[in-house]
Motif scaffolding. Structure first.
Motif, PDB file in Angstrom:
ATOM      1  N   VAL A  70     -26.370  -2.495 -54.059  1.00 54.45           N
ATOM      2  CA  VAL A  70     -27.362  -1.614 -53.433  1.00 54.45           C
ATOM      3  C   VAL A  70     -26.676  -0.625 -52.500  1.00 54.45           C
ATOM      4  N   ALA A  93     -24.425   1.981 -54.372  1.00 53.22           N
ATOM      5  CA  ALA A  93     -25.162   3.057 -55.052  1.00 53.22           C
ATOM      6  C   ALA A  93     -25.949   3.918 -54.076  1.00 53.22           C
ATOM      7  N   ALA A 113     -28.722   2.896 -52.745  1.00 49.71           N
ATOM      8  CA  ALA A 113     -30.110   2.644 -53.125  1.00 49.71           C
ATOM      9  C   ALA A 113     -30.911   2.135 -51.931  1.00 49.71           C
ATOM     10  N   ASP A 114     -32.235   2.236 -52.037  1.00 45.52           N
ATOM     11  CA  ASP A 114     -33.119   1.723 -50.995  1.00 45.52           C
ATOM     12  C   ASP A 114     -33.487   0.263 -51.236  1.00 45.52           C
ATOM     13  N   GLY A 166     -33.144  -3.241 -54.383  1.00 41.51           N
ATOM     14  CA  GLY A 166     -32.486  -3.733 -55.587  1.00 41.51           C
ATOM     15  C   GLY A 166     -33.070  -5.061 -56.027  1.00 41.51           C
ATOM     16  N   ASN A 217     -30.248   4.900 -66.320  1.00 38.66           N
ATOM     17  CA  ASN A 217     -31.066   5.257 -65.165  1.00 38.66           C
ATOM     18  C   ASN A 217     -32.112   6.249 -65.612  1.00 38.66           C
ATOM     19  N   CYS A 247     -39.889   5.269 -54.556  1.00 35.03           N
ATOM     20  CA  CYS A 247     -38.798   5.133 -55.525  1.00 35.03           C
ATOM     21  C   CYS A 247     -38.918   6.236 -56.566  1.00 35.03           C
ATOM     22  N   LEU A 292     -31.438  -1.076 -59.461  1.00 35.56           N
ATOM     23  CA  LEU A 292     -31.270  -0.347 -58.206  1.00 35.56           C
ATOM     24  C   LEU A 292     -32.392   0.675 -58.114  1.00 35.56           C
ATOM     25  N   PHE A 293     -33.120   0.653 -57.004  1.00 31.85           N
ATOM     26  CA  PHE A 293     -34.278   1.530 -56.807  1.00 31.85           C
ATOM     27  C   PHE A 293     -33.892   2.621 -55.808  1.00 31.85           C
ATOM     28  N   MET A 294     -33.872   3.878 -56.287  1.00 33.14           N
ATOM     29  CA  MET A 294     -33.347   5.003 -55.513  1.00 33.14           C
ATOM     30  C   MET A 294     -34.489   5.833 -54.923  1.00 33.14           C
ATOM     31  N   VAL A 305     -26.434   8.264 -60.210  1.00 32.65           N
ATOM     32  CA  VAL A 305     -25.337   7.495 -59.613  1.00 32.65           C
ATOM     33  C   VAL A 305     -24.016   8.127 -60.039  1.00 32.65           C
TER      34      VAL A 305
END
Length: 404
Positions: A56, A59, A61-62, A64, A113, A133, A153-155, A161
């Protein structure tokens, strides 16, 4: 039920932050940590959770999640999650393996992704997807071409990425995929071990207790016939036969329970034989010598178990029937065959093998086990007095007599 799945964040020492706020982890350090964990972490779910926080942060990310494939291959089961709203988490516990971006990654066996989050939004019925997200990354956990799980992974942004990070994810996924496959093989081996243990118990019951019960069953009609004919002599004989068989069955049952409570020494056959010898006098009052001329016995675990129980049965017969005060156990190699003998100084075998039901049953048990070894069990008079029971079977390929 809104209980979140527990997560352990990655060690802070493994994570470095650049001036631009992008998290970077040296690839070799991450892979080294994973490799070390493969040999030291017995809890697979804990292992997968531990590296979720690393991925997380790597990447940027916010949130995961890490999932593993269910046994039927139809679903992905949530193992751990970080940063997801409780309402979303509840809907994410099991998802179809072909769902959305996870399904794309599963089919292609490579990281995917996507900013198309319609499937995620419909499944969770929550505004998290498309608002908080904006992009989901799915990194498959795979080993030798098999998809075993996935990291999500939640972006919060729709930026892809970086390529170098994606390549590192692939290496991480292969290492963790190996851990998943090893865990699966361990479970299969455990099932096989349990099945073999149950089969061994069934064989023990068949080879000893079942034979005694069969003997009793054959005697019972004879007893009924004698009673019906008011033949007191025959009736008394068959009653005595049944009483002796019942005593024998009870003793055999106790022996079986003892054997399965006190399994063979896991270090192997020789330590197990030394253990038998060490306890024999205390249990029987009969002195025993152990003469070992084959210190490097090369047998499979199954062969060791069979030999162990044959020796136990032979010594058990000595204690029950021989009236001996001394016995010797010898192990040697003769003409490319293992030869294991148990010789006592008791009353000998005159009429014993054929007329004594207990001795006869013991020999049947030993001979039944010997079949698994391609072995022979013989009963002969001892050199001076008493009885010698000899087990003989071929030395395995590659083990030579002159190497000892």
């Amino acid at each position: 039920m809104n209980q979140e799945v527990g997560v352990q964040a990655a060690p802070s020492s493994a994570i470095k932050t650049s001036a631009h706020g992008t998290y970077k982890i040296p690839a070799l350090r991450v892979l080294s940590e994973i490799t070390s964990s493969l040999s030291s972490d017995n809890n697979l779910d804990s292992l997968l959770e531990r590296f979720l926080g690393t991925m997380v942060k790597l990447a940027g990310a916010d949130a995961g999640a890490v999932r593993v494939l269910t046994a039927d291959g139809l679903y992905l089961r949530l193992v751990g999650a970080l940063g997801l709203p409780p309402e979303v988490l509840e809907q994410e516990r099991y998802i179809p393996v072909d769902c959305g971006v996870c399904g794309e990654a599963a089919r292609a066996h490579t990281a995917h992704n996507s900013t198309d989050l319609k499937a995620c939004e419909e499944r969770t019925a929550h505004g998290y997807f498309g608002k908080q997200c904006l992009r989901v990354v799915a990194v498959p956990l795979r080993y030798q071409g098999k998809m075993l799980g996935v990291y999500n992974l939640f972006m919060a942004t729709d930026s892809p990425v970086p390529e170098d990070v994606s390549l590192l994810f692939q290496s991480i996924s292969e290492h963790l995929g190996m851990a998943l496959e090893n865990a699966r093989l361990t479970r299969e081996n455990l099932r096989i071990s349990l099945t073999n243990e149950r089969q061994m118990l069934a064989n023990e019951l068949h080879d000893s207790l079942a034979q005694t019960m069969a003997y009793m069953k054959m005697r019972l009609p004879l007893l009924r016939d004698a009673v019906a004919n008011r033949d007191e002599a025959r009736s008394n004989k068959y009653v005595n036969d049944l009483g002796q068989a019942l005593d024998s069955a009870y003793a055999e049952l106790r022996e079986l329970l003892t054997q399965f409570r006190n399994r063979m020494d896991p270090r192997g056959l020789l330590p197990a034989l030394y253990d038998i010898v060490g306890n024999f006098y205390d249990k029987t009052g009969i002195t025993i010598d152990f003469i070992n001329h084959a210190p490097d016995i090369n047998l499979s675990p199954d062969q060791e178990v069979q030999v162990y129980h044959i020796v136990r049965e032979a010594l058990n017969n000595v204690s029950k029937h021989s009236r001996a005060n001394h016995v010797s156990l010898a192990v040697e190699i003769r003409q490319s065959r293992y030869v294991i003998s148990v010789e006592d100084n008791g009353i000998g075998i005159t009429g014993k093998v054929n007329t004594d039901s207990g001795m006869h049953l013991g020999l049947n048990i030993m001979r039944e086990r010997a079949k698994h070894l391609n072995a022979e069990v013989t009963v002969t008079p001892g050199d001076k007095a008493g009885t010698r029971v000899t087990l003989s079977f071929p030395v395995s390929a590659g083990h030579r007599e002159d190497s000892l």
